[in-house]
Design a protein around this motif. Structure first.
Motif, mmCIF file in Angstrom:
data_model
loop_
_atom_site.group_PDB
_atom_site.id
_atom_site.type_symbol
_atom_site.label_atom_id
_atom_site.label_comp_id
_atom_site.label_asym_id
_atom_site.label_seq_id
_atom_site.Cartn_x
_atom_site.Cartn_y
_atom_site.Cartn_z
ATOM 1 N N LEU A 43 8.566 -6.541 -1.589
ATOM 2 C CA LEU A 43 7.127 -6.333 -1.447
ATOM 3 C C LEU A 43 6.439 -7.536 -0.808
ATOM 4 C CD1 LEU A 43 5.038 -4.175 -1.972
ATOM 5 C CD2 LEU A 43 4.632 -5.162 -4.232
ATOM 6 N N SER A 44 6.856 -8.744 -1.142
ATOM 7 C CA SER A 44 6.219 -9.923 -0.556
ATOM 8 C C SER A 44 6.494 -9.994 0.944
ATOM 9 C CB SER A 44 6.693 -11.206 -1.246
ATOM 10 O OG SER A 44 8.056 -11.454 -0.981
ATOM 11 N N GLN A 45 7.682 -9.572 1.369
ATOM 12 C CA GLN A 45 7.995 -9.538 2.794
ATOM 13 C C GLN A 45 7.189 -8.457 3.503
ATOM 14 O OE1 GLN A 45 12.324 -9.264 1.896
ATOM 15 N NE2 GLN A 45 12.580 -10.743 3.532
ATOM 16 N N ALA A 46 7.000 -7.331 2.834
ATOM 17 C CA ALA A 46 6.199 -6.251 3.418
ATOM 18 C C ALA A 46 4.760 -6.718 3.633
ATOM 19 C CB ALA A 46 6.224 -5.028 2.509
ATOM 20 N N GLU A 47 4.201 -7.421 2.659
ATOM 21 C CA GLU A 47 2.837 -7.927 2.798
ATOM 22 C C GLU A 47 2.748 -8.968 3.905
ATOM 23 O OE1 GLU A 47 0.767 -7.971 -1.458
ATOM 24 O OE2 GLU A 47 2.869 -8.563 -1.565
ATOM 25 N N ALA A 48 3.855 -9.709 4.124
ATOM 26 C CA ALA A 48 3.874 -10.715 5.188
ATOM 27 C C ALA A 48 3.797 -10.071 6.569
ATOM 28 C CB ALA A 48 5.142 -11.569 5.076
ATOM 29 N N VAL A 49 4.258 -8.821 6.690
ATOM 30 C CA VAL A 49 4.146 -8.106 7.969
ATOM 31 C C VAL A 49 2.684 -7.999 8.373
ATOM 32 C CG1 VAL A 49 4.503 -5.887 9.123
ATOM 33 C CG2 VAL A 49 6.287 -6.804 7.623
ATOM 34 N N MET A 50 1.824 -7.597 7.426
ATOM 35 C CA MET A 50 0.405 -7.483 7.726
ATOM 36 C C MET A 50 -0.219 -8.859 7.957
ATOM 37 S SD MET A 50 -2.052 -5.632 8.500
ATOM 38 C CE MET A 50 -1.221 -4.082 8.216
ATOM 39 N N ASP A 51 0.238 -9.875 7.213
ATOM 40 C CA ASP A 51 -0.268 -11.234 7.441
ATOM 41 C C ASP A 51 0.053 -11.695 8.858
ATOM 42 O OD1 ASP A 51 -1.131 -11.228 4.855
ATOM 43 O OD2 ASP A 51 0.454 -12.533 4.086
ATOM 44 N N LEU A 52 1.248 -11.342 9.334
ATOM 45 C CA LEU A 52 1.656 -11.726 10.690
ATOM 46 C C LEU A 52 0.763 -11.052 11.727
ATOM 47 C CD1 LEU A 52 3.764 -13.251 12.406
ATOM 48 C CD2 LEU A 52 5.119 -11.158 12.419
ATOM 49 N N ILE A 53 0.488 -9.768 11.518
ATOM 50 C CA ILE A 53 -0.359 -9.025 12.453
ATOM 51 C C ILE A 53 -1.770 -9.621 12.485
ATOM 52 C CG2 ILE A 53 -1.472 -6.781 12.860
ATOM 53 C CD1 ILE A 53 1.065 -5.488 11.677
ATOM 54 N N ARG A 54 -2.278 -10.025 11.328
ATOM 55 C CA ARG A 54 -3.659 -10.508 11.227
ATOM 56 C C ARG A 54 -3.799 -12.009 11.449
ATOM 57 N NH1 ARG A 54 -5.298 -7.061 5.767
ATOM 58 N NH2 ARG A 54 -5.541 -5.038 6.792
ATOM 59 N N ALA A 55 -2.669 -12.713 11.674
ATOM 60 C CA ALA A 55 -2.716 -14.172 11.833
ATOM 61 C C ALA A 55 -3.621 -14.560 13.002
ATOM 62 C CB ALA A 55 -1.306 -14.725 12.050
ATOM 63 N N LYS A 56 -4.479 -15.551 12.764
ATOM 64 C CA LYS A 56 -5.433 -15.969 13.787
ATOM 65 C C LYS A 56 -5.100 -17.340 14.363
ATOM 66 C CE LYS A 56 -9.101 -13.156 11.820
ATOM 67 N NZ LYS A 56 -8.221 -12.507 10.830
ATOM 68 N N THR A 57 -4.090 -18.017 13.799
ATOM 69 C CA THR A 57 -3.658 -19.312 14.326
ATOM 70 C C THR A 57 -2.134 -19.375 14.293
ATOM 71 O OG1 THR A 57 -3.597 -20.458 12.188
ATOM 72 C CG2 THR A 57 -5.726 -20.399 13.332
ATOM 73 N N ASP A 58 -1.584 -20.350 15.037
ATOM 74 C CA ASP A 58 -0.129 -20.547 15.032
ATOM 75 C C ASP A 58 0.370 -20.902 13.642
ATOM 76 O OD1 ASP A 58 0.028 -20.018 17.718
ATOM 77 O OD2 ASP A 58 -0.028 -22.124 18.333
ATOM 78 N N ARG A 59 -0.406 -21.707 12.920
ATOM 79 C CA ARG A 59 0.006 -22.105 11.572
ATOM 80 C C ARG A 59 0.099 -20.889 10.654
ATOM 81 N NH1 ARG A 59 -3.586 -27.511 10.157
ATOM 82 N NH2 ARG A 59 -2.255 -29.031 11.184
ATOM 83 N N ALA A 60 -0.914 -20.032 10.722
ATOM 84 C CA ALA A 60 -0.908 -18.832 9.887
ATOM 85 C C ALA A 60 0.279 -17.943 10.240
ATOM 86 C CB ALA A 60 -2.215 -18.068 10.061
ATOM 87 N N MET A 61 0.588 -17.831 11.528
ATOM 88 C CA MET A 61 1.713 -17.013 11.962
ATOM 89 C C MET A 61 3.041 -17.587 11.456
ATOM 90 S SD MET A 61 2.818 -15.773 15.776
ATOM 91 C CE MET A 61 3.757 -17.247 16.155
ATOM 92 N N THR B 15 9.061 -5.021 -10.433
ATOM 93 C CA THR B 15 8.468 -4.448 -11.647
ATOM 94 C C THR B 15 7.049 -3.945 -11.377
ATOM 95 O OG1 THR B 15 7.670 -6.653 -12.318
ATOM 96 C CG2 THR B 15 9.806 -5.958 -13.167
ATOM 97 N N VAL B 16 6.775 -3.567 -10.147
ATOM 98 C CA VAL B 16 5.423 -3.172 -9.772
ATOM 99 C C VAL B 16 5.229 -1.665 -9.952
ATOM 100 C CG1 VAL B 16 5.878 -2.696 -7.326
ATOM 101 C CG2 VAL B 16 3.654 -3.578 -8.024
ATOM 102 N N HIS B 17 3.995 -1.248 -10.256
ATOM 103 C CA HIS B 17 3.694 0.165 -10.446
ATOM 104 C C HIS B 17 3.543 0.879 -9.098
ATOM 105 C CE1 HIS B 17 3.227 -0.385 -14.713
ATOM 106 N NE2 HIS B 17 2.348 -1.355 -14.523
ATOM 107 N N GLU B 18 3.881 2.164 -9.073
ATOM 108 C CA GLU B 18 3.824 2.947 -7.841
ATOM 109 C C GLU B 18 2.412 3.013 -7.274
ATOM 110 O OE1 GLU B 18 4.984 7.426 -6.216
ATOM 111 O OE2 GLU B 18 5.672 6.753 -8.193
ATOM 112 N N SER B 19 1.401 3.071 -8.142
ATOM 113 C CA SER B 19 0.013 3.151 -7.669
ATOM 114 C C SER B 19 -0.377 1.903 -6.892
ATOM 115 C CB SER B 19 -0.941 3.344 -8.858
ATOM 116 O OG SER B 19 -0.811 2.272 -9.785
ATOM 117 N N LEU B 20 0.134 0.727 -7.328
ATOM 118 C CA LEU B 20 -0.164 -0.511 -6.622
ATOM 119 C C LEU B 20 0.514 -0.522 -5.257
ATOM 120 C CD1 LEU B 20 -1.378 -3.336 -6.471
ATOM 121 C CD2 LEU B 20 0.636 -4.193 -7.676
#
Length: 458
Positions: free
Chosen positions: A126-144, A441-446
Motif C-alpha cells: 500500500l505504501s508503494q501504491a500511494e507513492a505512485v500518486m506522489d510521483l505523479i503529483r511531485a512538483k520538484t526533483d526532491r519530491a520526485m 492489516t488495513v480495512h477494505e473501505s480504506l
C-alpha cells in the motif's frame, strides 16, 4: 477481487502526439486481438510492440492507426495481461478507440483501479501504491526522488523489518509464558520485550523526525506574501515564478484578490499566494481583498513579509510583525534602489530571529539570497534523499504517531511492573498499526478510499 477486464485512457486528455488506451485483465489480449488488424496478438511473445490498425466491428472499417504493446502477466504492473493501444493524441481518436474497446466487453476502470490491482495481486504494497500518486503529483526533483525511493520499497522494507522484530519478540515471549520450565523465564521475557520495544521506538522516532520535511516535499508550503500596498508583493511573486503572473503598477491597491501559483524554490515546493495589500480602506472591493489576505495569513506555513525601503515604517507595518510573531517568516526589505527612509534598526529589532533579506526586484538584486533563506527555514543543510527514508504521506505520519504512543505505553507498563501478557497488548497493537502502513492489516473501505483519489487511467 474482480477478475474482469478493465480499460481506461492512461494519458492526459487533450491534443498531443500520442495517447494510450490501456487494458488489464484475463481478456485483455483476446479483446485487443479481435479489434487489431496486423499480427495475431495471441501468438506474439510478451513485452513486444506491433504496428497495425484498430477495426470498428460495426462498420468493419479502420478506426485508427496504432502501435500495440503486449505484456503478459505476471510480469506486468498489475500481474495480469496488459495491452496498451498507442494511438494519435486527439480527443476524437482516443475516445473512439476507447468506445470500441468498451463495446467488446471491457469495463471502464475506476480511478486508481490499475494500481489497486497491482496492490491486491501482491505486485506492490500500500505504501508503494500511494507513492505512485506522489510521483505523479511531485512538483520538484526532491519530491520526485523521495517518491521514487518509496516506490522502490525503501519505507516498506523498513516497516516490515520493524514488524518482524515485534513479531519475533511476541512469539518468543509467548513460548516462554506457555512453557515456564525455568524460574528466570519471566525476567528474560521482560528484558527482551523492553529491549526490542526501545529499538523499534527509536526507529519510529527517526521516521517521524523526517516527516516535516517529507510532508513539505509532498504537499508544498502554503506561502503568503503580505505587506502594505505598493511595497512590491506582486513583483516578488513574478520574480519567484519567473513570469508575469500578477499585475504590477505604481498605483497602491492594484492587487484586489488572492493570486495563487506553485513555484519551486531550491527544491522546496511553494504554493505561493500574492495577497491584496493589508491596510484600512473605504473601497468595498479592496476591503474584501484585504479580508481574504487576513484569512490566508492564518492558513499559511510560511510568511514573506515585504517592506518598502523608500517608505517610513508605519503602525500598519508594526501590526503585521505582531500578527506573524509566532510563525515562520522571512522579512524582505524591497526597493533598495530608492533613497533610504525605512528605519532599518527598528526593522531588525522587529524581525528578531526571522531572516532579513534586502532586495531590489526592479534590478533583480537579492533574489538568490531570498530563495536560499526560504530553503533554510525548513531544510537545514542538504536534503539527502539517497541515504534517508523520508515519510511524506499524512496517513503514514498519523499511523507512526499512533505506533509511537503504543510503544511508549508498553514501556511505561513494564516500568510499572505490569504482567508481560498485559504489556503484549500494546506491542501487538503497534504491530497492527505498522501493518496498516503497508496494507497488511488495513480495512477494505480504506483501500477503496485511497485508490479513489488516483487519476482514472492509473
Amino acid at each position: 477481487m474482480d477478475t474482469d477486464t478493465i480499460t481506461a485512457i492512461s494519458t492526459p486528455l487533450g491534443e498531443g502526439a500520442i495517447a494510450i488506451v490501456r487494458l488489464s485483465g484475463p481478456d485483455a489480449i483476446s479483446i485487443a486481438d479481435h479489434l487489431f488488424e496486423g499480427k495475431k496478438l495471441e501468438k506474439q511473445t510478451s513485452h513486444t510492440m506491433h504496428y497495425g490498425k484498430i477495426i470498428d466491428p460495426e462498420t468493419e472499417e479502420a478506426a485508427e492507426e496504432v502501435m500495440v504493446s503486449l505484456m503478459r502477466g505476471p510480469k506486468t504492473f498489475t500481474r495480469e495481461d496488459i495491452v496498451e493501444i498507442n494511438c494519435h493524441g486527439g480527443l476524437v481518436s482516443v475516445n473512439r478507440v476507447l468506445e470500441i474497446v468498451l463495446s467488446q466487453g471491457a469495463r471502464l476502470a475506476e480511478p486508481g483501479e490499475f494500481t489497486k490491482r497491482a496492490f491486491l495481486n501482491g505486485r506492490i504494497d500500500l505504501s508503494q501504491a500511494e507513492a505512485v500518486m506522489d510521483l505523479i503529483r511531485a512538483k520538484t526533483d526532491r519530491a520526485m526522488n523521495v517518491a521514487l525511493k518509496q516506490m522502490d520499497g525503501r519505507l516498506s522494507k523498513l516497516i516490515q523489518s520493524l514488524r518482524q522484530q515485534l513479531l519475533e519478540t511476541l512469539a518468543h515471549v509467548e513460548v516462554n509464558i506457555d512453557y515456564p520450565e525455568y524460574d528466570d523465564v519471566e525476567e528474560m521475557s521482560h528484558q527482551m520485550m523492553e529491549e526490542k520495544t526501545k529499538e523499534v521506538l527509536q526507529e519510529v522516532q527517526k521516521l517521524l523526525q523526517t516527516s516535516q520535511q517529507g510532508k513539505i516535499l509532498r504537499e508544498g508550503l502554503a506561502t503568503a506574501i503580505i505587506g502594505r500596498p505598493n511595497v512590491g508583493k506582486s513583483s516578488l511573486m513574478n520574480a519567484l515564478v519567473h513570469e508575469n503572473k500578477a499585475i504590477v503598477t505604481e498605483v497602491p491597491g492594484t492587487t484586489r484578490d488572492v493570486i495563487e501559483e506553485y513555484v519551486n524554490v531550491r527544491g522546496v515546493p511553494l504554493r505561493l499566494v500574492d495577497t491584496a495589500g493589508i491596510r484600512e480602506t473605504e473601497d468595498i472591493v479592496e476591503r474584501i481583498g484585504v479580508e481574504k489576505s487576513r484569512q490566508v495569513l492564518t492558513e499559511a506555513d510560511l510568511i514573506l513579509l515585504v517592506l518598502n525601503y523608500g517608505d517610513e515604517l508605519t503602525a500598519e507595518d508594526e501590526k503585521l510583525f505582531e500578527a506573524v510573531e509566532d510563525l515562520d517568516v522571512v522579512v524582505i526589505v524591497n526597493k533598495t534602489d530608492l533613497p533610504e527612509k525605512l528605519d532599518m534598526e527598528r526593522v531588525r529589532e522587529l524581525a528578531r530571529d526571522h531572516s532579513l533579506i534586502t532586495t531590489s526586484l526592479i534590478k533583480e538584486e537579492g533574489i538568490d539570497e531570498l530563495e536560499q533563506a526560504i530553503a533554510d527555514v525548513f531544510f537545514e543543510g542538504e536534503l539527502d534523499a539517497g541515504d534517508m527514508t523520508y515519510v511524506s504521506n499524512v496517513r503514514h505520519i498519523q499511523l507512526l504517531k499512533q505506533a509511537k504512543r503504543s510503544l511508549e505505553e508498553a514501556l511505561n507498563g513494564m516500568e510499572m511492573g505490569m504482567p508481560i501478557d498485559v504489556v503484549q497488548i500494546d506491542v501487538t497493537r503497534t504491530w497492527e498499526i505498522l501493518g496498516e502502513i503497508v496494507g497488511d492489516t488495513v480495512h477494505e473501505s480504506l483501500i477503496d478510499q485511497l485508490f479513489s483519489q488516483f487519476c482514472l487511467g492509473k
